[in-house]
Scaffold this active site. Structure first.
Site, PDB file in Angstrom:
ATOM      1  N   ASN A  65      -7.531 -61.926 -82.912  1.00 27.67           N
ATOM      2  CA  ASN A  65      -6.397 -61.182 -82.349  1.00 27.67           C
ATOM      3  C   ASN A  65      -6.761 -60.321 -81.152  1.00 27.67           C
ATOM      4  OD1 ASN A  65      -4.523 -60.685 -85.453  1.00 27.67           O
ATOM      5  ND2 ASN A  65      -4.567 -62.419 -84.044  1.00 27.67           N
ATOM      6  N   TYR A  66      -7.868 -60.667 -80.476  1.00 28.67           N
ATOM      7  CA  TYR A  66      -8.114 -60.076 -79.163  1.00 28.67           C
ATOM      8  C   TYR A  66      -7.091 -60.679 -78.191  1.00 28.67           C
ATOM      9  CZ  TYR A  66     -12.298 -57.706 -80.808  1.00 28.67           C
ATOM     10  OH  TYR A  66     -13.152 -56.873 -81.477  1.00 28.67           O
ATOM     11  N   PHE A  67      -7.232 -60.446 -76.912  1.00 27.84           N
ATOM     12  CA  PHE A  67      -6.136 -60.705 -75.974  1.00 27.84           C
ATOM     13  C   PHE A  67      -5.536 -62.107 -76.093  1.00 27.84           C
ATOM     14  CE2 PHE A  67      -4.322 -61.459 -71.688  1.00 27.84           C
ATOM     15  CZ  PHE A  67      -3.421 -60.408 -71.663  1.00 27.84           C
ATOM     16  N   SER A  70      -4.112 -62.846 -79.530  1.00 27.08           N
ATOM     17  CA  SER A  70      -2.864 -62.150 -79.855  1.00 27.08           C
ATOM     18  C   SER A  70      -1.656 -62.899 -79.305  1.00 27.08           C
ATOM     19  CB  SER A  70      -2.894 -60.712 -79.319  1.00 27.08           C
ATOM     20  OG  SER A  70      -2.850 -60.666 -77.905  1.00 27.08           O
TER      21      SER A  70
END
Length: 215
Positions: A65-67, A70
């Protein structure tokens, strides 16, 4: 991305939409098209710097769920533009970032990526969507290999690590009142999963059966 803690690194926390980060107790702001372009360009520039520093490979983080991850997540990505809605739209940031890195380095070094097989949370990216994203990445031809992972640093970190949840140790890294909140409700965030040997292997075998690239 939304996992960024602007309290400590002073960096902008960006997400597909305005999203609350339970780790920093702050909201990540909605990324604009310019933000997306800037993050993509930053990845490409970092890859060039890696070459100058003597590295022979770089890894693009598309998990936890990093950039880019996400944007893949239907739980986080509620956009109604070209980067939201269908999986094809939600995968644009991940695919575009990988492509930009490959164009920046050519064939000078290897380019690999880390991809979630599953976020491990209700409403997160499921296995079948992740597998389709992996197929697109393979078809795009910009990767030399794919590293498979799972879980969310933002909403379910122990899905990746398994075993006893380090609630007390995690709380010790924060000051009150955040540390108090972690001690009282941390077990809801750090859900425990029994450890077993090679616990992601069963899921990974599904990817191995569908993909030709090295995993």
């Amino acid at each position: 991305g939304p996992v960024a803690n602007s309290r400590t690194n002073k960096a902008k926390a960006l997400a597909p939409v305005r999203f609350f980060n339970p780790l920093s107790m702050r909201f990540a702001r909605k990324a604009t098209r310019q933000d997306i372009d800037d993050v993509t360009a930053a990845h490409a520039n970092a890859a060039k710097l890696a070459i100058e520093a003597g590295f022979d490979a770089v890894e693009v983080h598309l998990g936890h769920n990093y950039f880019a991850s996400s944007f893949l997540s239907p739980l986080i990505n509620k956009r109604r533009d070209e980067f939201g809605g269908s999986l094809e739209n939600r995968a644009k940031v991940a695919r575009g970032t990988v492509q930009a890195v490959r164009e920046a380095v050519g064939n000078q070094i290897a380019v690999i990526a880390k991809l979630n097989m599953s976020d491990g949370v209700r409403g997160g990216i499921p296995m079948e969507e992740s597998l389709q994203t992996a197929k697109w990445l393979e078809e795009d031809g910009a990767l030399d290999a794919l590293e498979l992972t799972a879980g969310s640093s933002l909403v379910n970190p122990m899905y990746l690590f398994r075993g006893d949840a380090p609630v007390k140790e995690f709380a010790a890294n924060f000051k009150p009142p955040i540390s108090w909140g972690i001690r009282m409700s941390g077990h809801k965030f750090f859900r425990e999963y029994p450890y077993r040997e090679a616990y992601l292997l069963r899921d990974a075998r599904q990817f191995r059966a569908e993909l030709k690239m090295p995993l």
